[in-house]
Design a protein around this motif. Structure first.
Motif, PDB file in Angstrom:
ATOM      1  N   GLY B 173     -27.932  11.424  13.368  1.00  0.00           N
ATOM      2  CA  GLY B 173     -27.340  10.201  12.843  1.00  0.00           C
ATOM      3  C   GLY B 173     -27.623   9.903  11.386  1.00  0.00           C
ATOM      4  O   GLY B 173     -27.338   8.803  10.907  1.00  0.00           O
ATOM      5  N   TYR B 174     -28.202  10.828  10.659  1.00  0.00           N
ATOM      6  CA  TYR B 174     -28.593  10.543   9.286  1.00  0.00           C
ATOM      7  C   TYR B 174     -27.513  10.946   8.284  1.00  0.00           C
ATOM      8  O   TYR B 174     -26.811  11.939   8.486  1.00  0.00           O
ATOM      9  N   SER B 175     -27.401  10.169   7.222  1.00  0.00           N
ATOM     10  CA  SER B 175     -26.432  10.462   6.161  1.00  0.00           C
ATOM     11  C   SER B 175     -27.022  11.519   5.229  1.00  0.00           C
ATOM     12  O   SER B 175     -28.221  11.809   5.286  1.00  0.00           O
ATOM     13  N   ASP B 176     -26.189  12.063   4.357  1.00  0.00           N
ATOM     14  CA  ASP B 176     -26.669  13.083   3.420  1.00  0.00           C
ATOM     15  C   ASP B 176     -27.813  12.549   2.554  1.00  0.00           C
ATOM     16  O   ASP B 176     -28.773  13.258   2.262  1.00  0.00           O
ATOM     17  N   TRP B 177     -27.673  11.307   2.114  1.00  0.00           N
ATOM     18  CA  TRP B 177     -28.687  10.667   1.275  1.00  0.00           C
ATOM     19  C   TRP B 177     -30.016  10.581   2.028  1.00  0.00           C
ATOM     20  O   TRP B 177     -31.076  10.918   1.495  1.00  0.00           O
TER      21      TRP B 177
END
Lengths: 371, 272
Positions: B173-177
């Motif tokens: 569930g994590y974004s690239d950032w």
């Protein structure tokens, strides 16, 4: 649990000449364990990654529980994936690895604690929670990877060749754990492998892929006993099916095949009559060829010379050359068969289990579903 | 290992250590002696040891100002280099986009040019933008100077990280950032520590750009301060050695702090 439906799913990589996946259509039902099986480069992992949301979909639709998710990011598909390489975060402890996905979803701390402890207890990881991945064995790491998927309680589980890095013994036991996990959770699972033993033992159904396309979908025994093509016949089974080019003769109403000077009359339930001169492929599985005839009317003798004997203990594989054609015939016999290299023997093929394929390699008697 | 072999290896290592550490030990001894004593005997032990030279250099020779200027400029440059360099390296290693390799090659190719050839242009640019003779200007030059090497080191590290790790984080569930900060950067700590040490030491000792771009006494860095003991007709060798010893302390502290990360096999066990 969820229904995953792939409709004409296609993946074309940038600058690629041919699509990696082409027109794959298959529906995976609630709680089903679907295995995507095929040789390296057949498109099974690409298909799985499209389902996961890790690869964009070039064409076709992917839906989960009726909702098209082509444009939905991986994190919002409620899918968990177990990777071939485990993909554990090396700088985190087992506890943090298990909790990482839950933290992102703003689940309360005590709920995360409860879930992690439950999963760790289920997988026998409770005593390793404070360890980092490098301090675990291969089997323990694989269980952490499984736990990371389970702890999220997702709609769909995806497995990308999760056992390929384990040794033979551990592979068997982990296979059992995954089967037990599926029975316990009853979740929809999609499993990619090139190992047909894994596919046969784990899958509710198997989707066999070749060159980016679906070759056949069916239950394990269905695809084994009724291969839809020479590719499936040759891919499934160890050793694979014996396949020989043959020509239909004008004997027995179009059901007699000539393999060199040998003529075989195929039982009517195994083959519909064909015009004389039609080129076909005749197939027979090694277990339907034996060194000792059973006296059945459907058995035909092959005069052969033994060129290799592989004794596996419980059974023996007899590899021989048919006398007049030089074609190789593999027979699966009992463990104590008294044959040796260079022996001239008569092997008996039971034509009641024969398979006939047309010139394009498609089965002429096909009973399996191909939805 | 047989005793004779071990003895020979130890002897060779001891000789090499003495050879490598010799100049440092000599400079340390010089730092506790006066220039007059040094002229009488170059290699004598400090007897008596003139510890008062350190506060003398610090307070009476403006070392405190030079030291704080160096701290400000170098720490700011290293922080910017580490963050910007890591982000750029992560981007070049992880994402497929048009001209990725071209950008990488352009950055990389700047390493092969001697930095001296840019000095006149840099001088003019800094004058035009009002950054000449300022700590900010020197910091920006330092960042530009070391960024290619930083990206080169970190890119090769990020490129070796298995793609499955990033896919797993995306599935979690994590974004690239977030993946950069929570997964990539912590795993890359050994490589980051390498660049921090390397950049800190290089910039801490940097003289050429500092001497050209800084003339104001209030903005001088330590290497320029040490230069002040070298006059037209004579050199205060004793005070130069004392200044060198003061200058070397932060380098030792930084190395001691980050070197542990250097030798940690952080990725062990990430993938089989």
């Amino acid at each position: 649990m969820a229904i995953v439906r792939l409709e004409r799913l296609t993946k074309i990589y940038e600058r690629a000449q041919t699509p990696a996946v082409k027109d794959v259509s298959v529906e995976i039902g609630h709680g089903e364990f679907m295995v995507l099986l095929g040789p390296s480069g057949c498109g099974k992992t690409t298909t799985l990654r499209m389902i996961a949301g890790l690869e964009s979909i070039s064409d076709g639709t992917l839906s989960i529980d009726g909702q098209i998710v082509n444009g939905v990011p991986a994190k919002d598909r409620d899918i968990a994936m177990v990777f071939q390489s485990y993909a554990l975060y090396p700088h985190m402890t087992v506890w943090d690895n298990l909790a990482f996905g839950l933290k992102r979803r703003s689940i309360p701390r005590d709920e995360i604690e409860r879930r992690v402890r439950n999963v760790a207890a289920t997988l026998g990881l409770s005593e390793f929670l404070k360890r980092k991945p490098h301090a675990l064995s291969g089997g323990q790491r694989q269980r952490v990877a499984l736990g990371r998927a389970i702890v999220r309680n997702p709609k769909v589980f995806l497995f990308d060749e999760p056992l390929s890095n384990l040794d033979a013994a551990l592979r068997v036991s982990t296979r059992g754990e995954i089967a037990a996990l599926h029975r316990r959770l009853g979740a929809t699972m999609i499993y990619v492998t090139h190992d047909q033993v894994e596919a046969m033992t784990l899958g509710t159904r198997i989707c066999i892929m070749s060159n980016g396309r679906v070759a056949q979908v069916g239950t394990p025994l269905d695809v084994y006993h009724n291969p839809a093509s020479t590719f499936v016949a040759g891919f499934l089974g160890n050793p694979p099916m014996n396949l020989f080019p043959a020509v239909v003769t004008d004997d027995a109403g179009g059901r007699t095949l000539a393999i060199g000077s040998l003529k075989l009359t195929i039982p009517p339930e195994r083959m519909a009559p064909l015009p004389p001169g039609t080129s076909v492929t005749f197939g027979i599985r090694p277990e339907h060829v034996s060194a000792h005839g059973q006296g059945r009317p459907t058995e035909v003798p092959f005069s052969c010379e033994v060129v290799q004997v592989e004794r596996l203990g419980a059974e023996t594989l007899v590899i021989s050359e048919i006398a007049d054609s030089g074609a190789r015939l593999v027979a699966r016999s009992g463990g104590d068969v008294a044959l040796d290299l260079g022996d001239r023997v008569t092997l008996y093929a039971d034509l009641s289990a024969a398979h006939v394929f047309d010139a394009a390699g498609n089965a002429l008697r096909q009973q399996t579903e191909t939805r | 290992m047989p005793v004779l072999t071990r003895t020979l290896v130890l002897l060779a290592l001891s000789l090499y250590t003495a050879f490598a550490a010799g100049p440092f030990v000599w400079a340390a001894m010089l730092s506790l002696r006066t220039t007059t004593e040094i002229h009488l005997n170059h290699f004598a032990f400090p007897n008596p040891a003139h510890w008062e030279k350190f506060p003398d250099a610090w307070y009476n020779s403006n070392y405190a100002t030079y030291f704080m200027n160096s701290i400000e400029v170098v720490i700011a440059a290293v922080v910017v280099l580490t963050i910007v360099g890591a982000m750029a390296a992560h981007c070049l290693a992880r994402y497929r986009f048009r001209l990725n390799r071209v950008i990488y090659f352009i950055l990389f190719s700047t390493i092969i040019f001697p930095p001296q050839i840019t000095i006149i242009a840099l001088f003019q640019i800094l004058v035009n933008y009002g950054l000449y003779n300022s700590k900010l200007g020197l910091t920006l030059v330092y960042v530009a100077l070391q960024l290619p090497l930083t990206i080169y080191i970190l890119e090769s590290f990020f490129a070796r990280l298995p793609a499955d790790l990033f896919d797993a984080a995306r599935m979690d569930g994590y974004s690239d950032w977030e993946i950069f900060w929570k997964v990539s950067l912590p795993i890359a700590l050994p490589a980051v520590a390498t660049t921090v040490i390397l950049n800190f030491i290089l910039l801490w000792n940097e003289f050429l750009f500092a001497v050209v771009l800084i003339t104001d006494e209030a903005n001088r860095t330590l290497p320029l301060g040490i230069q002040r003991f070298i006059g037209d007709t004579q050199e205060d060798i004793g005070m130069i050695a004392t200044g060198l010893m003061i200058a070397i302390v932060p380098v030792i502290i930084v190395y001691a702090f980050f070197s542990e990360k250097l030798i940690q096999g952080m990725t062990a066990g990430a993938v089989k």
